[in-house]
Design an enzyme around this catalytic site. Sequence first.
Site, PDB file in Angstrom:
ATOM      1  CD  GLU A   4      12.795   3.581   8.440  1.00  0.00           C
ATOM      2  OE1 GLU A   4      12.676   4.512   9.273  1.00  0.00           O
ATOM      3  OE2 GLU A   4      12.841   3.752   7.226  1.00  0.00           O
ATOM      4  CB  CYS A  34      12.865   8.363   8.738  1.00  0.00           C
ATOM      5  SG  CYS A  34      13.702   7.304   7.552  1.00  0.00           S
ATOM      6  CE  LYS A  48      -2.007   2.924   2.827  1.00  0.00           C
ATOM      7  NZ  LYS A  48      -2.129   4.095   1.956  1.00  0.00           N
ATOM      8  CD  GLU A  64      10.179  11.985  11.854  1.00  0.00           C
ATOM      9  OE1 GLU A  64       9.034  11.527  11.978  1.00  0.00           O
ATOM     10  OE2 GLU A  64      11.116  11.332  11.352  1.00  0.00           O
ATOM     11  CD  GLU A  90      -0.832   9.459  15.366  1.00  0.00           C
ATOM     12  OE1 GLU A  90      -0.283  10.451  14.873  1.00  0.00           O
ATOM     13  OE2 GLU A  90      -2.058   9.227  15.294  1.00  0.00           O
TER      14      GLU A  90
HETATM   15  P1  NDP Z   1       1.816   8.034   8.198  1.00  0.00           P
HETATM   16  O1  NDP Z   1       2.580   7.227   9.161  1.00  0.00           O
HETATM   17  O2  NDP Z   1       0.390   8.331   8.496  1.00  0.00           O
HETATM   18  O3  NDP Z   1       1.838   7.358   6.743  1.00  0.00           O
HETATM   19  C1  NDP Z   1       2.706   6.347   6.325  1.00  0.00           C
HETATM   20  C2  NDP Z   1       1.912   5.247   5.626  1.00  0.00           C
HETATM   21  O4  NDP Z   1       1.011   4.632   6.546  1.00  0.00           O
HETATM   22  C3  NDP Z   1       1.058   5.744   4.471  1.00  0.00           C
HETATM   23  O5  NDP Z   1       0.977   4.763   3.470  1.00  0.00           O
HETATM   24  C4  NDP Z   1      -0.293   5.888   5.142  1.00  0.00           C
HETATM   25  O6  NDP Z   1      -1.386   5.881   4.244  1.00  0.00           O
HETATM   26  C5  NDP Z   1      -0.324   4.670   6.022  1.00  0.00           C
HETATM   27  N1  NDP Z   1      -1.271   4.731   7.120  1.00  0.00           N
HETATM   28  C6  NDP Z   1      -1.863   5.816   7.661  1.00  0.00           C
HETATM   29  N2  NDP Z   1      -2.687   5.451   8.662  1.00  0.00           N
HETATM   30  C7  NDP Z   1      -2.609   4.111   8.755  1.00  0.00           C
HETATM   31  C8  NDP Z   1      -3.224   3.145   9.590  1.00  0.00           C
HETATM   32  N3  NDP Z   1      -4.067   3.491  10.552  1.00  0.00           N
HETATM   33  N4  NDP Z   1      -2.923   1.846   9.408  1.00  0.00           N
HETATM   34  C9  NDP Z   1      -2.061   1.465   8.449  1.00  0.00           C
HETATM   35  N5  NDP Z   1      -1.460   2.338   7.623  1.00  0.00           N
HETATM   36  C10 NDP Z   1      -1.712   3.638   7.771  1.00  0.00           C
HETATM   37  O7  NDP Z   1       2.593   9.375   7.975  1.00  0.00           O
HETATM   38  P2  NDP Z   1       1.979  10.787   7.518  1.00  0.00           P
HETATM   39  O8  NDP Z   1       1.850  10.735   6.074  1.00  0.00           O
HETATM   40  O9  NDP Z   1       0.726  11.118   8.225  1.00  0.00           O
HETATM   41  O10 NDP Z   1       3.079  11.783   8.045  1.00  0.00           O
HETATM   42  C11 NDP Z   1       3.003  12.254   9.386  1.00  0.00           C
HETATM   43  C12 NDP Z   1       4.340  12.360   9.986  1.00  0.00           C
HETATM   44  O11 NDP Z   1       4.946  11.085  10.030  1.00  0.00           O
HETATM   45  C13 NDP Z   1       5.320  13.195   9.196  1.00  0.00           C
HETATM   46  O12 NDP Z   1       5.183  14.538   9.488  1.00  0.00           O
HETATM   47  C14 NDP Z   1       6.630  12.636   9.627  1.00  0.00           C
HETATM   48  O13 NDP Z   1       7.024  13.246  10.825  1.00  0.00           O
HETATM   49  C15 NDP Z   1       6.333  11.187   9.883  1.00  0.00           C
HETATM   50  N6  NDP Z   1       6.725  10.321   8.772  1.00  0.00           N
HETATM   51  C16 NDP Z   1       7.816   9.557   8.942  1.00  0.00           C
HETATM   52  C17 NDP Z   1       8.259   8.770   7.920  1.00  0.00           C
HETATM   53  C18 NDP Z   1       9.465   7.943   8.060  1.00  0.00           C
HETATM   54  O14 NDP Z   1      10.013   7.485   7.058  1.00  0.00           O
HETATM   55  N7  NDP Z   1       9.911   7.674   9.253  1.00  0.00           N
HETATM   56  C19 NDP Z   1       7.587   8.737   6.604  1.00  0.00           C
HETATM   57  C20 NDP Z   1       6.390   9.537   6.554  1.00  0.00           C
HETATM   58  C21 NDP Z   1       6.021  10.305   7.611  1.00  0.00           C
HETATM   59  P3  NDP Z   1      -2.025   7.268   3.742  1.00  0.00           P
HETATM   60  O15 NDP Z   1      -0.947   7.976   3.009  1.00  0.00           O
HETATM   61  O16 NDP Z   1      -3.115   6.797   2.866  1.00  0.00           O
HETATM   62  O17 NDP Z   1      -2.498   7.997   4.951  1.00  0.00           O
END
Ligand code: NDP
Length: 510
Positions: free
Chosen positions: A287, A321, A213, A418, A268
Amino acid sequence: MTAMATETDRRMVPAVDRAPSSWGLGDGQAIPWEYAPAPESADIVTIKERYGLFIDGREVAASDGGVFATVNPATEGILAHVAKATAADADKAVKAARRAQTRRWGNLSGKERAKYLFRIARILQERSREFAVLESMDSGKPIKESRDVDVPLAAAHFWYYAGWADKLDYAFPGRVARPLGVAAQIIPWNFPLLMLSWKIAPALAAGNTVVLKPASTTPLSALLFADVCRQADLPPGVVNIVTGPGEIGMSLVTHPGIDKVAFTGSTEIGKRIARGVAGTDKALTLELGGKAANIVFDDAPLDQAVEGIVNGIYFNQGEVCCAGSRLLAQESIVEPLIAKLKDRLATIRVGDPLDKNTDVGAINSKSQLEKITELVASGVAEGAELYQPACELPDRGYFFRPTLFTNVAQSHRIAREEIFGPVLSVLTFRTPDEAVEKANNTVYGLSAGIWTDKGSRILEMVGKMRAGVVWANTFNRFDPTSPFGGYKESGFGREGGLHGLLAYVRLEDR
Ligand code: NDP
């Protein structure tokens, strides 16, 4: 300009009153110039108006016909509409992956699996420009980064794991490596194609099938990858791609037909996913976020360190990240270091991601831009000193100036949370012990950097730091052979290298 310059040379130097003293230019010397626009053509890629899900080797609409838009963050224009999967679609994808695993992929010899992975790697290289342009348009990252980092590294992961597919006996001597089965893989928006390759390549090499996904703001490179799977003649169902909201990710995580969950994203959501698999025998790797310290000692080569700091935090708009978002500078060199850093910031070009000269592109989404803006405001409110170069930002799109905060206290939100944006918080230290203490003073533990002339100091520091990756006199270097992952709230499990393969096998005694 030197004394040897000709009249023609002289006429080519733009006329300005005076170069800033920080440029260190004497009278008569050439001054910096503005880069002419160098846009990469978008013609190489055909973006369809609508994309379906990729299930069992076919492109299909969502079961209820739902779609959502994906936007170019540099223009705010809609690029395409993409199928919005339902739980029924997720179920179909898992069942297709199961059939493919038990009837075909799981029974293929490693040598045969390797052929497919080699083929995918080769196609990624052949279509690299197409992928780079599409990735930059959908995510906002500069073309020079998608072209020179993301896409080549993605192909490199397929090359690397193709090499392991028929050598599992050597990878795990004395043991029999069995595939886990069907993997649910959820990836973020900051490195869409690269994260796809980190997850799909080792899974397939070890004989698993996958349902992936992508993030909702960056689905297009994964959907183009579906085309690569077809082109490579990958058996139907080995790779399935379902686009849709976070809940679809959770439908996969909790699906009884899933054997392994791999997630990259926020801490989260990572915690929610861990709760989702608790009590089952599903394997899990997470990760998650980071708040890396980039530590500069007084014996470091400062000019090199400045490049490493810039690469550490402004690469990919800081949406990384493992970004070096906390600069820890030894007190005795903090002033010259910051002066050099400010000079360097003045040369960073922010703008059109498709321009080959752009260093910092667009922030991935409006909501991410709002998050960065809010955290930067909190830094100012809490008393840190803000510096931003006076660069012009495009009128449209989600852009943010490279930002530097000095006078930062460890208690400030900008030192703890972050930000996932081009924002650097500078803290200071006096002794190596204080540097270690401050570096480790975070809930995260993904990465760190050390800049020093002394190898012994590097080794001593590395042993004391709680970070999955520690770079020495460099930053943000990636290689498929090298494991990557975190401690504490940065998650667990490793991707890359043999460790990354281990995450997709069950080892049995011979
Ligand atoms: P998310 O953790 O929400 O998104 C990452 C992935 O998880 C996306 O594919 C998202 O789908 C999916 N997802 C969201 N909610 C769920 C759920 N309940 N169950 C399973 N999968 C889910 O990151 P955000 O896009 O909201 O970004 C928020 C913050 O997270 C950023 O500001 C940053 O600080 C951090 N982040 C960290 C990353 C890293 O590599 N460590 C990468 C991205 C974000 P969808 O896009 O459809 O919501």
